[in-house]
Design an enzyme around this catalytic site. Sequence first.
Site, mmCIF file in Angstrom:
data_model
loop_
_atom_site.group_PDB
_atom_site.id
_atom_site.type_symbol
_atom_site.label_atom_id
_atom_site.label_comp_id
_atom_site.label_asym_id
_atom_site.label_seq_id
_atom_site.Cartn_x
_atom_site.Cartn_y
_atom_site.Cartn_z
ATOM 1 N N GLU A 7 -6.319 14.448 56.815
ATOM 2 C CA GLU A 7 -7.525 14.698 56.128
ATOM 3 C C GLU A 7 -8.472 13.795 56.586
ATOM 4 O OE1 GLU A 7 -8.352 14.306 51.285
ATOM 5 O OE2 GLU A 7 -6.449 15.003 52.109
ATOM 6 N N LYS A 8 -8.406 12.608 57.236
ATOM 7 C CA LYS A 8 -9.606 11.663 57.547
ATOM 8 C C LYS A 8 -9.079 10.875 58.667
ATOM 9 C CE LYS A 8 -8.669 9.303 53.209
ATOM 10 N NZ LYS A 8 -7.939 10.394 52.808
ATOM 11 N N ASP A 102 -3.783 14.989 52.290
ATOM 12 C CA ASP A 102 -3.252 14.341 51.251
ATOM 13 C C ASP A 102 -2.100 14.771 50.399
ATOM 14 O OD1 ASP A 102 -4.748 11.921 51.926
ATOM 15 O OD2 ASP A 102 -6.015 11.855 50.417
ATOM 16 N N ASP A 104 -1.511 16.124 47.472
ATOM 17 C CA ASP A 104 -1.964 16.365 46.211
ATOM 18 C C ASP A 104 -2.478 17.835 46.528
ATOM 19 O OD1 ASP A 104 -4.677 16.007 47.255
ATOM 20 O OD2 ASP A 104 -4.919 14.453 46.158
ATOM 21 N N TYR A 322 0.195 5.913 47.763
ATOM 22 C CA TYR A 322 -1.078 6.878 47.416
ATOM 23 C C TYR A 322 -1.355 6.559 45.979
ATOM 24 C CZ TYR A 322 -3.618 11.319 47.482
ATOM 25 O OH TYR A 322 -4.724 12.075 47.320
ATOM 26 N N ARG A 324 -4.213 8.552 44.501
ATOM 27 C CA ARG A 324 -4.405 9.751 43.529
ATOM 28 C C ARG A 324 -3.332 10.314 43.035
ATOM 29 N NH1 ARG A 324 -8.196 8.613 47.327
ATOM 30 N NH2 ARG A 324 -10.512 8.850 46.838
#
Length: 670
Positions: A7-8, A102, A104, A322, A324
Site C-alpha cells: 500500500e505504501k 492493509d 481492511d 495494525y 486501523r
Amino acid sequence: MKLYIAEKPSMAAEIAKYLPGPVSRKDGYITTGDGVITWGYGHILRQAEPDEYDPKYERWRVEDLPIIPQNWKLLVADSCKKQFEIVKSLIDQATEIVHAGDPDREGQLLIDEVLDYVNNQKPVRRILLNALDEHSIKKAIVSLRDNQEFHDLKQSALARSRADWLIGMNLSRAYTLAAQQAGHRTTLPVGRVKTPTLALVVRREREIEGFKQVEYFTVKADFEHDSTIFTAYWKPHEEQPGLDTEGRLADKTIAKDLLTSLKSAKEPAIVISCETTEKKEQQRLPLALSTLQVMAGKKFGYDPQVVLDTAQKLYERKLTTYPRSDCEFLPEAQHEDAATIIGNLGRIANNELAGWAAKADTSISSRAWNDKKITAHHAIIPTVERCNFASLNETERNIYYLIAQTYIAQFYPVHVYDQTRAELEHAGETFIANGRIIKELGWKEIYSADTEEKKEDDSTMLPSMLKGDRPLFIRASAEKKSTKPPGRFTAATLLAAMKEIHKYVKNPDLKKQLKDVAGIGTEATRATIIKELIDRGFLKEETKRKYLKPTEPAYLLVDILPEEITYPDFTALWEDILHQMAEGNASLDTFLMQQARFTASLCTKARGADIPLKGEYHCPRCRKGVLQLRNGKHGKFWGCSRYPACRASYNDKNDKPDMPAPPVKKQGQG
C-alpha cells in the site's frame, strides 16, 4: 516473477527485509531473491469528478441532478502517474502477484482496483500483515491466501466508495444551489456519514440551549442489622403523588411529609426479600481503534486523530499491531506469543506495566482468543518486539501503556463478586438496598486506580439478611437535587457516539435492530471526518476541554436538509448492509440502485426546501429569493438570487436596487 504490491513504501521496505536473497532498491520498486516489491501511495486511482464524465457538469445546475454514472470511471491521480506506470509495467512482467494492501476494507480495494484497472488475469494471493515485527511478517509470508477469498470485502469497499460519491456529489450541489437561491453565499458539503455526525452536535447544542432545570428529591434511609448500618433508597409506589414525568419526587411538601411518616413509625422495618447472586465479569477485551481513541480521550484528553497517528507510529516502529482495526478479538494461534510479549512487558521501564506483567498468568485464555470473531485483522496489541519505553515521547508512551494494559488484563482471572439486592418495607414505604462483596478482584486489579472502575465498585456493604428479618430504622433524609443539561461533545465522545450510533437513531424499531452495528464510518475515517468538520468551519472547539460547538453554517446545513440525511438511521442501515456485503450476504448492484433512488428523491426535496432568506432586499416579484448586486454588460444591476427561475432585475442606485415604491392605498381601500 513474483510481484508484491504494498500500500505504501514503508510497508514494502518491511516486507523486503524478510524475503530471501540480496535486496536492491530501484526507482519505484525493490528486488529480492524471492521476487519484486512495489507500492502505491494509498489510492493510486481516484474516482472521476462529475465534469470528467461530461463537461456540462462543470457548472452546477439544478436541472442536471441527480448525476448517476452508468459506468463508473477511475482515473490515475496526478501525483501518482509515474508510480502507476512502474506498477503497471511490473504487473505485465509478473507471473504471480501478492496483494499486500492493509488488512481492511479500504486496503483491499486500493490494490484490487489497480489490478482491475489494468485488466490483470494473473493469479493473485493475499498477505495479511497485522504487525510489522520480524516474527509476524515471516509468519504472514508463509501463510498467503487466495485473494479471491476477499472479493466480498472489496465489494463492500466499492459500495461504500460509490455511495459516498452519489450522496456527496449530488446532495452537496442540490442543497448548495437551494441555499444560494435563498441568498446564502456558501457551499454546503453533504456527506453520508459527515452530515448525521454534524447533526448530532447541532441537536445536542439545541438540547443545552433549551434545557430547563428541574429540582427533585432523593429519599434514602439508614437501617441497622447485626450491628451493621446500611443505606437503602426509597422506591415510590405506582400511584405515588408528587412525581414528575421521569418518576422523580418533585414535591417538597410530600417529601417533608414522607420523612415525618418514616420517623414517627413505631414498628421496625421488615425485609421483604434479600437475594445474593455470584456474578463474574470477564476480562475487558483488547482494543479496536475506536475504543483506544475513546479511552485515550477520556484519560489523557487526546484528540482521536492524534491517537490514530500515534498508534500508526507505534505500528511502524513494530511495537504494536495494525492500528486501523475494528476488531476486539485475537486469533487463537496467537496465544503462543503471550509468554514472550508478557516477558518483554515485565522488563519495561514502567513500574506499573512491569508490576502487572510480573503477576500475569499466561496459561489463562480469556474470551479474547476467538477465531470466529476474526476477519482480516485483529485487536491492537503489543508485538513480540521489546519496547524501549524511555525512547518514546509522552504521547507514544501513554498510547502504548493503554494497549499493553489491556493485553496484560487477558492474563488475570475473571472478576468475581456477590451482588446482593434487598427490598425492605418501613412505614408502608418500599426501600431498595444494593451491595457488592468482591470475592476475587482478578483483572480489575489493573484498573483499580481508574475513576470509572472505582465508581462501579463503590457499593454499599450489606449485612447478611433473610426474608422476615427486622432491621432497625435509624434516620431518613431527602436530598435536594437538580437535573443537569446534557454535556457537550468532545472529539472523543463524538467518536464514541459514531461508534454507538444506535443510541441516536430516531426509529425505535431500528434502534433495536442496529444495536450490534459497528456504528457509522469506519475505524480509519471517524477521526478524519470530525477533523474535517472542524477544519471547514462547521464545528469549533472551545475551552481547555475542547468542547465542540456548531457554527452558523452548521445550523443552516442541518436545518435545510431532510431528516433522512441528518438522522443516522439510514446511514447506520447502510453500514449494516456494507458489513453484510463484506460477509457475502448482500449485493453491490442492489445496494447502489437503492442509493441512486435515495439520492434522486433527496435532490427532488432540495428544490422545495424551505430555506430562510438571507439578504437585505427580498425579491418583490417571486418573494422566494433576494436581490443581489451583479455586473452586466451595461454596468451594475440587481437580480434575483433565483435566476433563471425568477428574472426580476433592477437598476443600481447608490448601491441599492432602484425598485418602484409600493402603491399607496387610498382611504377606504381594504
